[in-house]
Design an enzyme around this catalytic site. Structure first.
Site, PDB file in Angstrom:
ATOM      1  N   ARG A   1      15.270   5.048 -33.380  1.00  0.00           N
ATOM      2  CA  ARG A   1      16.454   4.970 -32.518  1.00  0.00           C
ATOM      3  C   ARG A   1      16.090   4.520 -31.099  1.00  0.00           C
ATOM      4  NH1 ARG A   1      19.346  10.495 -32.769  1.00  0.00           N
ATOM      5  NH2 ARG A   1      17.204  11.209 -32.870  1.00  0.00           N
ATOM      6  N   GLU A   2      15.171   3.571 -31.007  1.00  0.00           N
ATOM      7  CA  GLU A   2      14.728   3.095 -29.694  1.00  0.00           C
ATOM      8  C   GLU A   2      15.883   2.507 -28.882  1.00  0.00           C
ATOM      9  OE1 GLU A   2      13.382   2.402 -32.616  1.00  0.00           O
ATOM     10  OE2 GLU A   2      11.198   2.393 -32.538  1.00  0.00           O
ATOM     11  N   LEU A   3      16.783   1.793 -29.589  1.00  0.00           N
ATOM     12  CA  LEU A   3      17.881   1.159 -28.866  1.00  0.00           C
ATOM     13  C   LEU A   3      18.829   2.217 -28.306  1.00  0.00           C
ATOM     14  CD1 LEU A   3      19.227  -1.447 -27.988  1.00  0.00           C
ATOM     15  CD2 LEU A   3      20.483  -1.495 -30.140  1.00  0.00           C
TER      16      LEU A   3
ATOM     17  N   ILE B   1      41.048  25.230 -34.816  1.00  0.00           N
ATOM     18  CA  ILE B   1      40.600  24.462 -35.982  1.00  0.00           C
ATOM     19  C   ILE B   1      39.263  24.978 -36.503  1.00  0.00           C
ATOM     20  CG2 ILE B   1      40.196  22.103 -36.837  1.00  0.00           C
ATOM     21  CD1 ILE B   1      43.092  22.785 -35.941  1.00  0.00           C
TER      22      ILE B   1
ATOM     23  N   TRP C   1      30.782  11.638 -46.245  1.00  0.00           N
ATOM     24  CA  TRP C   1      29.815  11.572 -45.147  1.00  0.00           C
ATOM     25  C   TRP C   1      28.377  11.786 -45.616  1.00  0.00           C
ATOM     26  CZ3 TRP C   1      33.193  14.580 -40.994  1.00  0.00           C
ATOM     27  CH2 TRP C   1      34.266  13.759 -40.647  1.00  0.00           C
TER      28      TRP C   1
ATOM     29  N   GLU D   1      39.937   8.058 -44.848  1.00  0.00           N
ATOM     30  CA  GLU D   1      38.961   6.959 -44.762  1.00  0.00           C
ATOM     31  C   GLU D   1      38.304   6.670 -46.111  1.00  0.00           C
ATOM     32  OE1 GLU D   1      36.337   8.909 -41.907  1.00  0.00           O
ATOM     33  OE2 GLU D   1      34.712   8.645 -43.333  1.00  0.00           O
TER      34      GLU D   1
ATOM     35  N   HIS E   1      39.634  15.880 -27.180  1.00  0.00           N
ATOM     36  CA  HIS E   1      38.676  14.853 -26.755  1.00  0.00           C
ATOM     37  C   HIS E   1      38.739  14.618 -25.263  1.00  0.00           C
ATOM     38  CE1 HIS E   1      39.489  14.030 -31.034  1.00  0.00           C
ATOM     39  NE2 HIS E   1      38.187  13.915 -31.062  1.00  0.00           N
TER      40      HIS E   1
HETATM   41  N1  GLN Z   1      36.329  23.032 -38.570  1.00  0.00           N
HETATM   42  C1  GLN Z   1      35.779  21.890 -37.923  1.00  0.00           C
HETATM   43  C2  GLN Z   1      35.669  22.156 -36.423  1.00  0.00           C
HETATM   44  O1  GLN Z   1      36.474  22.903 -35.929  1.00  0.00           O
HETATM   45  C3  GLN Z   1      36.623  20.662 -38.149  1.00  0.00           C
HETATM   46  C4  GLN Z   1      36.037  19.426 -37.542  1.00  0.00           C
HETATM   47  C5  GLN Z   1      36.747  18.142 -37.928  1.00  0.00           C
HETATM   48  O2  GLN Z   1      37.872  18.123 -38.325  1.00  0.00           O
HETATM   49  N2  GLN Z   1      36.113  17.012 -37.805  1.00  0.00           N
HETATM   50  O3  GLN Z   1      34.815  21.619 -35.758  1.00  0.00           O
HETATM   51 ZN    ZN Z   2      39.488  17.486 -36.790  1.00  0.00          ZN
END
Ligand code: GLN
Ligand code: ZN
Length: 765
Positions: A15-17, A435, A565, A609, A698
Site C-alpha cells: 500500500r505504498e501509494l 444502528i 464483502w 449492491e 457521516h
Molecule cells: N451495525 C453496524 C454498525 O453500527 C452497521 C454498519 C453498516 O451498516 N455498514 O456499525
Molecule cells: Zn449502515
C-alpha cells in the site's frame, strides 16, 4: 498468440501509494515526493509484468485516485466550482474533485462517488453541464507512455471509452440526454489517439464495459456511430468488455470498426461459442481466461482445453489475458507468510495471475510439454482443493439439504407478531434506537490490537471490553434511548469479525484491494463450507443485557453482506455459500434468543449492491438473498423482534424483496436525501415498521431537534406514526463521544416532542 494484461493494481503490494497519498494530503511529504512514489510504483509494476513474460504492458492504469476521474481530467470535464483552467488541471484540483480538499487551495464540495459496476471499487462520477465542452486537459497518459517506452516496454495505453464514460457520468446542470455529448467528445478521443500514434503506440485498449449491461437501444446504436468516428490508421484499437456477457450486444461489438475485442470468459464462459462464430477473419479476439476478480488459482489444464477450439479458428489472432483489470485482486501471494501451504497452493494474486496467463500462452504456442511442470503443479493444486476435507463438511451439506419451508417462515404474520412483541417490550410511540456501533476510540483499537498480538491475555481483554460495553450502556440510558446496544467495541470490521469466528474462512496479511482513493479493504477468503463452531456474540450481548432493564438489541452481520464483502469460493454457486452462512447465523440468532435477548438486528447493507448487472438475473439473486435472510432470522419466537439495517441503498428496484425479508423493523439511511428514500416504502406500502435515519452519521454536524422532528413529520404523512422509529442513518463508530451525545440527546428530545404532539392532536380530535 500473445499475452497481455488489462490493468495492474496501482496501490502497491504494501500500500505504498496509500501511504504516500495520505502523507501528501496531510502535508507530510512534498508533491515531488508523491510523484517520486508514483514513478517508482509504475516502474516496478511494469517491470513485474514484463518479467512475467507479458507481450503488451498496460499504461494508464496507474492513477492518483481513480481511473474515471483521470478520464474526466484527460477530457477536460472539470465542474466550474473547481476553477477554470487554461492549461492542464493541477494535481491539487484533481484531489479536490475527489475529496473536496487538497494541500493548497480552498475546500470545495467534492464530486459524487459511486460503485464501479458490481465491484467494491468506487469511482468519481463525472459531472456534465449543458453545452459541456471537452479538451485535453491532462498530459499524464502521454507522459506515462513515454516513461514506459523509455524503459523499453512494449506499451498498450489503457483508457475508458467514450460511451462508458458518458454512461457513468451525471447531468448536473440543464436537462439533456448525455448521448448528445458524443459529437463533442469524439474529436477529443481522436486527438488522444493521434497523440498516441505520434508516440509510436501500436495498440490501445479502450474499455467499454457497458457492453455487458442491458443497454437502451439508442446507446447500443451509438456504438456504431461513435467507433466509426474513431477509425484511423493507427493506433489499433482493442475494445475491452468485462464483468459479464455481451449477449445481445455481441453483434454490435464485433461489427465495430475496431481491431480487436476482449471478452470475459470467467464471468461469462458461455459466450465463447457465439462470439467465435461472429468473429470476422481480420480481428483479434482477446480471451479473459484468468479470473481478475477473485483470488483462486486457475485450473490451467481446463483453461487449455477451453482454448483449443478458438485457437484452431483464430490462430495468432487469439490473445490471452485476465478477465478484467487485476486491480480487483491483491498484489502478491508470496508476501503471505501466515497462510498454510495447502491453502496458499489454491490461490493466486495479481503477480501469480500474470504468470498463469503467460503459461497458458506458452502452452498454446510451444505445446503443453514446454510447461509440463507448471501444468502438473496446477492440476495437483486443483485436485487437492477438490478433495480437501477442509473444504467439505458433510454436516453442513446435510443441513442445507434439509432446509424446509417451516425454517424460512416466522411462525406468525407480522400483524400478530407485533402485538406479542409490544406486550413484552412495552415500547413508547416513536421508539428510539441506534444502528449498533458506538465510537471506536483509540483505546478500544489498542485493546483489540494488543489482544490480537498476545500482549493482552483473554481475561484482561474481556475485562476491558466489558468496561467499554458498560460505558456505552450507561450513556444510552442517560440519553434516554429505548433500545440499548452493546456498542460493537470488539469488532474491527463487521464482516471480518464474523469471518474470524466461522469455519471456512481464511484471512490474509496483505490481501488489500483498493476500494476508493487511498482506501483499501482486505476481504476475507471463504474457502470451505461455512459453519459456526461456537456462539459468537453471546458473551457481549448477554453481558450488556445484564446491566440494564431496557431491552438490549443483539447485533449480527447478515449472510448476503458477509458474502458480498468476501472473496467467495468459485467451486459452488454463491447462493450455496450464502445459505451456509445463513444457517450458521440462524444458530447464533436462536442462541441469543435463548439467552434472553428480545431484539436481534441482522445488518444487510450490501443487499442492493449484490444485484446482478443484468436485470434478467435479478430475480434468482433476490430469491436466494431473501431466503438467506429468512433462514437466519425465522428461527425465533413470534415475540422476538427482528430488525435489519441497510445503508446507501436505493430501494425502488428491490422494495418488494425487502418486504419479503419480513424483518419486524428496518432501519435505513434517509437523512441526507430528506426522506426521499422513503418514497419507495410509501409507494409500495411497506407493511412492517421503519426507522428512517434522522441524522447523517457521516457529517460532523449536529442535527437540530426541530430538523429531526420535521423529517419524521414528513415521513408520517405517508407512514402511520405507530410504525415509525427514530434512529441515526448508520453506526456511530467513526464519530466521537461528544458528537454522539449531542446527536442522540437531540434524537430522544425529538421523539418526546413527537409523542407530545401526537397526544395533543389525539385529544383535540
Ligand atoms: N451495525 C453496524 C454498525 O453500527 C452497521 C454498519 C453498516 O451498516 N455498514 O456499525
Ligand atoms: Zn449502515
Amino acid at each position: 498468440m500473445l499475452a497481455h494484461n488489462l490493468g495492474f493494481p496501482r496501490i502497491g503490494a504494501k500500500r505504498e501509494l496509500k501511504l504516500a497519498l495520505e502523507n501528501y494530503w496531510q502535508g507530510a511529504i512534498s508533491r515531488a515526493g508523491l510523484e517520486d512514489t508514483g514513478r517508482r510504483l509504475r516502474a516496478a509494476h511494469w517491470q513485474q509484468q514484463a518479467s512475467a513474460g507479458l507481450d503488451l504492458i498496460p499504461v494508464g492504469d496507474f492513477s492518483w485516485y481513480d481511473q474515471v476521474l483521470d478520464m474526466s481530467v484527460l477530457l477536460g470535464v472539470v465542474p466550474p466550482r473547481f476553477g477554470d483552467f487554461k492549461d492542464d488541471v493541477p494535481i491539487d484540483s484533481y484531489f479536490r474533485m475527489a475529496r473536496g480538499r487538497a494541500p493548497t487551495g480552498e475546500d470545495v464540495p467534492a464530486c459524487e462517488m459511486t460503485k464501479w459496476f458490481d465491484t467494491n471499487y468506487h469511482y468519481i462520477v463525472p459531472e456534465f453541464a449543458a453545452k459541456q465542452s471537452f479538451r485535453i486537459a491532462s498530459n499524464s497518459l502521454f507522459a506515462e507512455v513515454k516513461e514506459a517506452q523509455q524503459k523499453g516496454h512494449h506499451v498498450k495505453p489503457v483508457f475508458i471509452g467514450p460511451l462508458t464514460y458518458l454512461w457513468l457520468g451525471k447531468v448536473k446542470t440543464g436537462t439533456f440526454n448525455k448521448l448528445e455529448l458524443v459529437d463533442s467528445i469524439l474529436p477529443i478521443y481522436r486527438q488522444i489517439l493521434a497523440k498516441l500514434a505520434s508516440l509510436g503506440v501500436e495498440w490501445v485498449q479502450i474499455d467499454e464495459p457497458i457492453l455487458v449491461l442491458d443497454l437502451p437501444i439508442e446507446w447500443r446504436t451509438a456504438f456504431e456511430r461513435c467507433y466509426s468516428g474513431l477509425q484511423s490508421p493507427a493506433p489499433k484499437i482493442l475494445l475491452t468488455t468485462y464483468f459479464g456477457a455481451l449477449a445481445e450486444n455481441a453483434v454490435t461489438a464485433i461489427r465495430l470498426p475496431i481491431d480487436g475485442l476482449h471478452i470475459d470468459l470467467v464471468r461469462a464462459p458461455n459466450q465463447l461459442a457465439h462470439v467465435i462464430e461472429l468473429m470476422p477473419s481480420d480481428k483479434v479476439l482477446s480471451l479473459g481466461i484468468v479470473d481478475g476478480r477473485n483470488i483462486w488459482r486457475t485450473d490451467l489444464n481446463t483453461a487449455l482445453s477451453i482454448l483449443e477450439r478458438p485457437a484452431a479458428r483464430l490462430g495468432d489472432r487469439l490473445w490471452l489475458a485476465p478477465s478484467c483489470s487485476l486491480m480487483h485482486c491483491p498484489v502478491d501471494l508470496d508476501l503471505e507468510t501466515e497462510l498454510d501451504n495447502e491453502l496458499k497452493s489454491w490461490l493466486a494474486f495479481a503477480k501469480q495471475k500474470m504468470v498463469e496467463v503467460v503459461t497458458l500462452k506458452r502452452a498454446m504456442n510451444e505445446g503443453r510439454d514446454a510447461v509440463a511442470d507448471i501444468l502438473a503443479a496446477s492440476s495437483h493444486a486443483i485436485q487437492s482443493r477438490q478433495i480437501s476435507p477442509r473444504i467439505h463438511n458433510a454436516q453442513v451439506a446435510e443441513r442445507l439439504a434439509h432446509v424446509n419451508d417451516a425454517m424460512i417462515r416466522r411462525k406468525d404474520a407480522f400483524s400478530s407478531r407485533i402485538v406479542l412483541q409490544q406486550k413484552q417490550l412495552k415500547l413508547p410511540k416513536y421508539p428510539t434506537t441506534t444502528i449498533g456501533s458506538f465510537p471506536q476510540t483509540s483505546e478500544i483499537r489498542k485493546t483489540r490490537r494488543d489482544f490480537k498480538t498476545g500482549k493482552l491475555d483473554r481475561d484482561m481483554y474481556i475485562t476491558r471490553m466489558r468496561r467499554e460495553i458498560k460505558r456505552a450502556v450507561r450513556k444510552q440510558e442517560e440519553y434516554g434511548l429505548d433500545i440499548i446496544v452493546h456498542g460493537e467495541a470488539e469488532r474491527n470490521d463487521m464482516v471480518e469479525y464474523f469471518g474470524e469466528a466461522l469455519a471456512g474462512f481464511a484471512f490474509t496479511q496483505t490481501g488489500w484491494v483498493q476500494s476508493y482513493g487511498s482506501r483499501c479493504v482486505k476481504p476475507p477468503i471463504i474457502f470451505g463450507d461455512v459453519s459456526r463452531p461456537a456462539p459468537i456474540t453471546m458473551e457481549w450481548s448477554t453481558y450488556a443485557q445484564s446491566l440494564t432493564d431496557r431491552p438490549v438489541k443483539g447485533m449480527l452481520t447478515g449472510p448476503v453482506t458477509i458474502l458480498q464483502w468476501s472473496f467467495v469460493r468459485d467451486d459452488q454457486p454463491r447462493s450455496k455459500t450464502c445459505l451456509q452462512i445463513s444457517l450458521a447465523l440462524r444458530d447464533e440468532v436462536i442462541d441469543l434468543e435463548r439467552a434472553g435477548i428480545k431484539i436481534i438486528q441482522i445488518d444487510e447493507p450490501a443487499i442492493r449492491e449484490g444485484l446482478p448487472l443484468r436485470k434478467s438475473e435479478w430475480k434468482p439473486y433476490l430469491n436466494w438473498a431473501v431466503k438467506a435472510f429468512r433462514i437466519a432470522s425465522a428461527g425465533v419466537r413470534s415475540d422476538t423482534q427482528i430488525h435489519t439495517h441497510m445503508c446507501y441503498s436505493e430501494f425502488n428496484d428491490i422494495i418488494a424483496s425487502i418486504a419479503e425479508m419480513d424483518a419486524d423493523v428496518i432501519t435505513i439511511e434517509t437523512s441526507r436525501s430528506d426522506m426521499e428514500l422513503l418514497d419507495a416504502f410509501v409507494e409500495f406500502e411497506y407493511p412492517n415498521q421503519i426507522g428512517p435515519g434522522v441524522f447523517d452519521i457521516h457529517s460532523p454536524r449536529v442535527t437540530p431537534v426541530e430538523e429531526m422532528v420535521r423529517l419524521i413529520e414528513k415521513a408520517q404523512r405517508h407512514i402511520p406514526a405507530e410504525r415509525l422509529w427514530l434512529n441515526p442513518d448508520c453506526g456511530l463508530k467513526t464519530r466521537d463521544w461528544p458528537e454522539v451525545e449531542s446527536c442522540l440527546k437531540n434524537m430522544v428530545q425529538a421523539a418526546r416532542i413527537l409523542r407530545e404532539r401526537g397526544d395533543a392532536s389525539a385529544t383535540s380530535a
